[in-house]
Design a protein around this motif. Structure first.
Motif, PDB file in Angstrom:
ATOM      1  N   ALA A  37       0.822  -1.205   0.000  1.00  0.00           N
ATOM      2  CA  ALA A  37       0.000   0.000   0.000  1.00  0.00           C
ATOM      3  C   ALA A  37       0.859   1.259   0.000  1.00  0.00           C
ATOM      4  O   ALA A  37       0.445   2.305  -0.485  1.00  0.00           O
ATOM      5  N   GLN A  68      -0.543   2.714  -5.164  1.00  0.00           N
ATOM      6  CA  GLN A  68      -1.801   3.275  -4.689  1.00  0.00           C
ATOM      7  C   GLN A  68      -2.820   3.392  -5.821  1.00  0.00           C
ATOM      8  O   GLN A  68      -2.459   3.714  -6.950  1.00  0.00           O
ATOM      9  N   ALA A 119      -4.037   9.333  -1.887  1.00  0.00           N
ATOM     10  CA  ALA A 119      -3.280   8.284  -2.584  1.00  0.00           C
ATOM     11  C   ALA A 119      -1.788   8.589  -2.602  1.00  0.00           C
ATOM     12  O   ALA A 119      -0.969   7.677  -2.624  1.00  0.00           O
ATOM     13  N   PRO A 149       3.862   7.033  -3.061  1.00  0.00           N
ATOM     14  CA  PRO A 149       3.952   5.742  -3.746  1.00  0.00           C
ATOM     15  C   PRO A 149       4.793   5.887  -5.007  1.00  0.00           C
ATOM     16  O   PRO A 149       4.989   6.996  -5.492  1.00  0.00           O
TER      17      PRO A 149
END
Ligand SMILES: Nc1ncnc2c1ncn2[C@@H]1O[C@H](COP(=O)(O)OP(=O)(O)OP(=O)(O)O)[C@@H](O)[C@H]1O
Ligand SMILES: Nc1ncnc2c1ncn2[C@@H]1O[C@H](COP(=O)(O)OP(=O)(O)OP(=O)(O)O)[C@@H](O)[C@H]1O
Ligand SMILES: [Mg+2]
Ligand SMILES: [Mg+2]
Lengths: 335, 324
Positions: B87, B91, B164, B169
């Motif tokens: 995670a 994302q 997100a 990410p």
């Protein structure tokens, strides 16, 4: 061409917690037989309420008034509920975005198509059945007779939308109103449905009021377009003219927002329309687009702005000169 | 080039009921997909509704197990990474900014939740990161204590994007990120995605029905049909001359705002494929305008074409390979 649908100064108000929502603020439009008018504009600008007002299907609490609203010369503003229900069945029909809002999941396709005719015309069931088969074939559903016994949930989204179109055609309407009928479908199915709708409209010489916020769709199907903003029409005219030489800054803004391969370089910044639509529960003085307009002249734009006709079928609601009359480009093309 | 994400021969099937009293049947939603995404790329994923795009995306996110095949992220099997690590590095952004936000939480709480879950920083540090994130996606700070219902659709999608990206990410998988939005809001979100890609060095997989959006953002595009990638090309090559007949049909259905173009002829027949009973040979052959007898018997394999590959028997023929 004689006008089929004529609307003059349509107003729709809705009671809300904060007072009254002026959702449609004085709209005039007309559609001729065989003509397609596209109504465009962003979410909440009043497109659906305008079409529901024409159909006489507004929510109960809504208040509607207009100077005039006629279909093929017949008054549809003050018609009795019974007469209006007949007009809805016989002279005009509506196609919604989500076919399940009009299809009854518990009834077979055949039953629903036949009922659409039997309710409004004195025909025998066998005739209604023949017409249902005829129209299902017209909308490109093969082995139509064998489909009559199927239920809506047994069909794909694209097929259901075709059934909806067939149902709208059962009584041979003069006017079709389609409210975003392809928004939920993917592009290949969208192209099929639009193609079909336009072919049928030409074949039966129907008027078509088509609601969408997709300018790509407008450019391909519309004869004329009306651009709505905050409950008003801000620009109208032949679709090709309006899309290639928009006069209203809002129309221009919408066109600048969409990625246009070939016109806008890949990965380049797209245009935006900063700000938000005005609150329609309050009073709007002057131009409704004022706060978001890149070309605003605050002292001039606070006065009420009239929809200005240009004589060539075009009109727009802005104090700026029309795009054609803009200062000449560096190299004047038509010197 | 080292690949950030690599999927090799991935399958995913579902058991679906065959109807009253019929046995359950197997539906192959993703049917042998291989793809790789390098750092900094934007891979567009397009194809008919139901062709398996979202199912593939969920597997690439690690949210759904493949039935078969293997997915590697940064050189390691995706399944080997624990849920939190996945995670942090991969994302999603979803279509619907309305249902993906908790209506009872404030904007600041929603954006900061991943920090809390991953135990990042103390309260003050988290607050600072949330503010920074709101600036990044262009959300006015005064909305920190607002609720989702008080924001417009575009602002809500910004909240989803801020959330997100808060853990920085490496890969973002966006499934129809703008299709619920007006064009004026869509253009803001697309600009934002492009800016963030430059600023944060992000890699995107972008799923969309809107081919103009894909053409604008993607560096490479994969076209899916019935669970397989049937063509994958550099964006320029695909839009200049698509090679698979399905890609061509798809491109010709796109309605660009060109007032002089008219309606395209509907290119595909109505013989929609049944994923429970896929056609023999090439899955596209019943609808294909270029199909020959062999197409119903032989399964095509990928053929190299300029800027990528296409999976079509006819593309392998020398005659079809000449450009005009
Ligand atoms: N039943 C209702 N009660 C209160 N307000 C309503 C109702 N129906 C619509 N409205 C409001 O009236 C305005 C116009 O709504 P309408 O549905 O006509 O918009 P639209 O242009 O069709 O938008 P969209 O593109 O999202 O369909 C909106 O602000 C909407 O919130
Ligand atoms: N949990 C599930 N159980 C059974 N079938 C499923 C499940 N999830 C997806 N499918 C089926 O797998 C196929 C692929 O679905 P998927 O949602 O991946 O398509 P998609 O390409 O994302 O479509 P869309 O463009 O409509 O979002 C479809 O036939 C779908 O009905
Ligand atoms: Mg509407
Ligand atoms: Mg999907």
């Amino acid at each position: 061409m004689s006008a089929l649908l004529e609307i003059e100064d349509l107003v729709v108000d809705l009671p809300v917690a904060a007072g009254t929502l002026h959702a449609v603020r004085g709209i005039s439009l007309s559609i001729a037989r065989g003509e397609t008018l596209c109504l465009v504009g962003e979410s909440g600008c009043g497109k659906s309420l305008t079409s529901l007002a024409v159909m006489g299907l507004l929510p109960k609490a809504a208040r509607r008034r207009a100077t005039r609203m006629t279909l093929g010369g017949e008054d549809i503003l003050d018609a009795t509920p019974d007469r209006l229900s007949d007009i809805r069945g016989q002279r005009m029909a509506m196609i919604f975005q989500e076919p399940m809002t009009s299809l009854n999941p518990a009834w077979s396709i055949g039953n629903q198509l036949e009922e659409a005719l039997l309710r409004h015309r004195r025909v025998r069931r066998a005739e209604a059945r023949d017409r249902a088969v005829f129209l299902l074939e017209k909308v490109g559903i093969s082995a139509a007779a064998s489909r009559l016994g199927q239920y809506p949930h047994q069909l794909s989204g694209g097929l259901r939308q075709r059934v909806m179109i067939a149902m709208a055609l059962m009584c041979g309407p003069e006017l079709i109103i389609a409210d975003e009928p392809t928004t939920a479908l993917d592009v290949t199915i969208q192209a099929q449905i639009l193609r079909l709708l336009i072919d049928l409209q030409r074949e039966f010489s129907m008027g078509l009021l088509f609601i969408t916020h997709d300018l790509g769709v407008v450019s391909r199907i519309a004869d004329r377009v009306a651009v709505m903003y905050a409950g008003e029409i801000v620009e109208t005219g032949p679709a090709a003219d309006v899309l290639s030489r928009p006069n209203h800054p809002y129309t221009q803004g919408l066109l600048d927002c969409i990625p246009r391969p070939g016109t806008v370089a890949r990965g380049a910044r797209l245009g935006t329309i900063p700000g938000v639509v005005p609150n329609l529960a309050g009073r709007i003085e002057g131009c409704a687009f004022l706060d978001r307009c890149p070309s605003r002249r605050p002292h001039l734009c606070r006065q009420p702005v009239e929809l200005r006709g240009l004589g060539d079928g075009r009109a727009y609601r802005c104090i700026l000169p029309p795009a054609d009359a803009a200062p000449p480009a560096p190299e004047p093309a038509f010197a | 080039m080292t690949m950030l994400l690599e999927a090799r021969d991935v399958y995913r099937s579902f058991q679906v009921s065959g109807g009253l009293l019929r046995p359950r049947r197997t539906l192959f939603a993703v049917n042998g997909v291989s793809l790789s995404v390098a750092k900094g790329e934007v891979l567009g994923l397009v194809g008919e509704s139901g062709c398996g795009k979202s199912t593939l995306a969920r597997m690439l996110l690690g949210a759904l197990e493949p039935s078969r095949g293997d997915i590697r992220f940064a050189g390691r099997p995706l399944a080997a990474a624990d849920r939190l690590e996945r995670a942090r590095r991969i994302q999603p952004i979803f279509q619907d900014p309305y249902s993906s936000l908790n209506p009872r939480k404030t904007i600041a709480a929603i954006i900061g939740l991943p920090l809390l879950v991953h135990g990042v920083g103390d309260a003050a540090e988290r607050r600072r990161r949330v503010t920074e994130q709101m600036d990044l996606v262009g959300l006015p700070r005064r909305h920190a204590d607002s609720y989702p219902s008080q924001l417009s659709g575009g602002q809500r999608q910004r909240v989803a994007i801020a959330r997100a990206l808060i853990l920085r990410p490496e890969l973002v998988i966006a499934d129809e990120p703008t299709s619920a939005l007006d064009v004026s809001v869509q253009s803001q979100i697309l600009n934002l995605l492009l800016d963030l890609r430059d600023e944060l060095g992000l890699t995107y997989i972008l799923i969309s029905h809107n081919l103009a959006v894909v053409e604008h953002l993607a560096t490479r595009v994969a076209v899916m049909y019935l669970g397989r990638i049937v063509e994958e090309r550099d964006t320029d090559n695909l839009f200049a001359q698509a090679r698979h007949p399905y890609s061509r049909a798809l491109l010709s259905s796109v309605l660009t705002p060109d007032p002089f173009a008219g309606m395209p002829e509907a290119p595909l027949g109505l013989a929609f494929p049944n994923p429970l009973d896929p056609p023999s040979g090439c899955a596209f052959h019943p609808r294909c305008p270029a199909a020959v007898a062999d197409c119903s018997r032989t399964r095509p394999t990928p053929v190299a074409v300029d800027g990528g590959f296409a999976e079509c028997l006819r593309c392998a023929e020398p005659a079809a390979a000449t450009r005009h």
